[in-house]
Motif scaffolding. Sequence first.
Motif, PDB file in Angstrom:
ATOM      1  N   ALA A 269       0.861  -1.184   0.000  1.00  0.00           N
ATOM      2  CA  ALA A 269       0.000   0.000   0.000  1.00  0.00           C
ATOM      3  C   ALA A 269       0.895   1.231   0.000  1.00  0.00           C
ATOM      4  O   ALA A 269       2.104   1.137   0.278  1.00  0.00           O
TER       5      ALA A 269
ATOM      6  N   ILE B  16       0.644   5.720   0.696  1.00  0.00           N
ATOM      7  CA  ILE B  16      -0.102   6.964   0.910  1.00  0.00           C
ATOM      8  C   ILE B  16       0.828   8.124   0.570  1.00  0.00           C
ATOM      9  O   ILE B  16       1.713   8.485   1.354  1.00  0.00           O
ATOM     10  N   HIS B  17       0.652   8.679  -0.620  1.00  0.00           N
ATOM     11  CA  HIS B  17       1.423   9.861  -0.994  1.00  0.00           C
ATOM     12  C   HIS B  17       0.837  11.066  -0.241  1.00  0.00           C
ATOM     13  O   HIS B  17      -0.330  11.031   0.163  1.00  0.00           O
ATOM     14  N   PRO B  18       1.634  12.115  -0.067  1.00  0.00           N
ATOM     15  CA  PRO B  18       1.194  13.228   0.778  1.00  0.00           C
ATOM     16  C   PRO B  18      -0.164  13.809   0.368  1.00  0.00           C
ATOM     17  O   PRO B  18      -0.338  14.279  -0.751  1.00  0.00           O
ATOM     18  N   GLY B  19      -1.097  13.742   1.294  1.00  0.00           N
ATOM     19  CA  GLY B  19      -2.397  14.369   1.082  1.00  0.00           C
ATOM     20  C   GLY B  19      -3.374  13.577   0.241  1.00  0.00           C
ATOM     21  O   GLY B  19      -4.508  14.010   0.032  1.00  0.00           O
ATOM     22  N   TRP B  20      -2.955  12.394  -0.219  1.00  0.00           N
ATOM     23  CA  TRP B  20      -3.803  11.647  -1.144  1.00  0.00           C
ATOM     24  C   TRP B  20      -4.399  10.403  -0.528  1.00  0.00           C
ATOM     25  O   TRP B  20      -4.010   9.967   0.543  1.00  0.00           O
ATOM     26  N   HIS B  21      -5.391   9.871  -1.227  1.00  0.00           N
ATOM     27  CA  HIS B  21      -6.053   8.645  -0.794  1.00  0.00           C
ATOM     28  C   HIS B  21      -5.057   7.479  -0.837  1.00  0.00           C
ATOM     29  O   HIS B  21      -4.084   7.527  -1.602  1.00  0.00           O
ATOM     30  N   PRO B  22      -5.284   6.436  -0.059  1.00  0.00           N
ATOM     31  CA  PRO B  22      -4.347   5.310  -0.085  1.00  0.00           C
ATOM     32  C   PRO B  22      -4.446   4.516  -1.386  1.00  0.00           C
ATOM     33  O   PRO B  22      -5.529   4.329  -1.925  1.00  0.00           O
ATOM     34  N   LEU B  23      -3.302   4.080  -1.857  1.00  0.00           N
ATOM     35  CA  LEU B  23      -3.240   3.170  -3.001  1.00  0.00           C
ATOM     36  C   LEU B  23      -2.998   1.771  -2.455  1.00  0.00           C
ATOM     37  O   LEU B  23      -2.188   1.587  -1.542  1.00  0.00           O
TER      38      LEU B  23
ATOM     39  N   HIS C  11       4.854  -0.665   2.472  1.00  0.00           N
ATOM     40  CA  HIS C  11       4.008   0.520   2.686  1.00  0.00           C
ATOM     41  C   HIS C  11       4.878   1.759   2.825  1.00  0.00           C
ATOM     42  O   HIS C  11       5.938   1.713   3.455  1.00  0.00           O
ATOM     43  N   HIS C  12       4.390   2.848   2.229  1.00  0.00           N
ATOM     44  CA  HIS C  12       5.038   4.166   2.344  1.00  0.00           C
ATOM     45  C   HIS C  12       3.942   5.169   2.655  1.00  0.00           C
ATOM     46  O   HIS C  12       2.930   5.225   1.953  1.00  0.00           O
ATOM     47  N   HIS C  13       4.122   5.922   3.731  1.00  0.00           N
ATOM     48  CA  HIS C  13       3.145   6.963   4.110  1.00  0.00           C
ATOM     49  C   HIS C  13       3.943   8.226   4.372  1.00  0.00           C
ATOM     50  O   HIS C  13       4.721   8.282   5.321  1.00  0.00           O
ATOM     51  N   ALA C  14       3.771   9.221   3.518  1.00  0.00           N
ATOM     52  CA  ALA C  14       4.483  10.493   3.689  1.00  0.00           C
ATOM     53  C   ALA C  14       3.476  11.604   3.909  1.00  0.00           C
ATOM     54  O   ALA C  14       2.395  11.609   3.313  1.00  0.00           O
TER      55      ALA C  14
ATOM     56  N   SER D 194      -3.182  14.683   7.121  1.00  0.00           N
ATOM     57  CA  SER D 194      -4.346  15.228   6.421  1.00  0.00           C
ATOM     58  C   SER D 194      -4.588  14.473   5.118  1.00  0.00           C
ATOM     59  O   SER D 194      -3.677  13.885   4.533  1.00  0.00           O
ATOM     60  N   PHE D 195      -5.800  14.540   4.690  1.00  0.00           N
ATOM     61  CA  PHE D 195      -6.270  13.720   3.582  1.00  0.00           C
ATOM     62  C   PHE D 195      -7.052  14.647   2.651  1.00  0.00           C
ATOM     63  O   PHE D 195      -8.089  15.189   3.048  1.00  0.00           O
ATOM     64  N   ALA D 196      -6.537  14.839   1.450  1.00  0.00           N
ATOM     65  CA  ALA D 196      -7.081  15.880   0.584  1.00  0.00           C
ATOM     66  C   ALA D 196      -8.132  15.361  -0.381  1.00  0.00           C
ATOM     67  O   ALA D 196      -8.096  15.651  -1.562  1.00  0.00           O
TER      68      ALA D 196
ATOM     69  N   HIS E 141       5.575  14.517  -4.171  1.00  0.00           N
ATOM     70  CA  HIS E 141       5.528  13.129  -4.635  1.00  0.00           C
ATOM     71  C   HIS E 141       4.310  12.429  -4.099  1.00  0.00           C
ATOM     72  O   HIS E 141       3.654  12.893  -3.228  1.00  0.00           O
TER      73      HIS E 141
END
Lengths: 141, 141
Positions: A37, A39-46, A112-115, B117-119, B141
Motif C-alpha cells: 500500500a 499513501i502519498h502526501p495528502g492523497w487517498h491510499p493506493l 508501505h510508504h506513508h508520507a 491530512s487527507f485531501a 511526490h
Amino acid sequence: MQDVEQVLAANAAFYAAFAAKDADAMAALWARRAAVACIHPGWHPLRGRDAVLASWRSILGGPGSPPITCSDADAHVYGDSAFVICIEHIPAVELIATNVFVREDGAWRMVHHHASSFARAVAMERDPEEEEPGPESGTLH
Amino acid sequence: MQDVEQVLAANAAFYAAFAAKDADAMAALWARRAAVACIHPGWHPLRGRDAVLASWRSILGGPGSPPITCSDADAHVYGDSAFVICIEHIPAVELIATNVFVREDGAWRMVHHHASSFARAVAMERDPEEEEPGPESGTLH
C-alpha cells in the motif's frame, strides 16, 4: 549486516531510486507477494502492487518530481517486518515518512510508504524554547 | 478470530479509547516491550512509550480533543506484525492513518500511529471525473 542496518539500507535504496527517478529500481524495492500500500502526501491510499508501482512510474517520469533526500532514519525491527521513520527533504519543504518493510526471499522489501507534511517551522514558531514541541499544541490529535 | 479480524479489533479499540478519552485504555493498547513511535498530524515523531503515552494523556485530557470515528480500515498482516490503513473522521475534517501492530504476549498491540491530512476534497476538485485521483496530480511526490 544486522537487521537494523539492512532495513536502513533498504530505506536508503528507496530514496536513492526516488532521487534518481529510477522506476525499475523502485519496482525492485517493493514486495512481490506481500500485500503493499502507499499513501502519498495528502492523497487517498493506493492498494496493491500494480496501483502503487503505477503511481511511482507517474511520479518518477513526471517533470515535477523534485530532488529528495532523507535524514533522521530510525528503524524498528520486529522479526521479519520493520518500519522506518524518517524526514524527507525536498527543496523548501520537509515531509515525514513511515516506511514499512517485510523480509521476502531473504531481502527487506517495502510494503508501505506513508508520507505527510511536517510542521517543524510551525512548531518552532509556537514555542522557540521548546525543543520537542508536543502534539498538544496542534488543533487536531 | 483470524489474525486480520484480531488486528482490526485492536485498531477499533484504539479509536474507541480515543473517542472515549480513556487514557488507561489507550495505554493498555500500546506495546510494553516493543519499541513504539507516534506521528501526530503535522508534528515531529515521538519515540518511546513514555513520550507517546504522555502525548496521548495530553490529547485525551485536553478540551480540544474532538470526537473521532474510523472507517475503511484495511489490515495487512505479516506473521506477528501488521499495519492498518484507515480514514479518521473528525468533525469537518478527514485524516488518513497508518497504524502498526505487533503480537506481544498473544495480543496485538500498537507500536506506531501516523496520522495526516487527507485531501479528498482537493482531489475531487481537481478532477471530478476521476474516481481515484492519483498522486501525480499533487505538487509533491
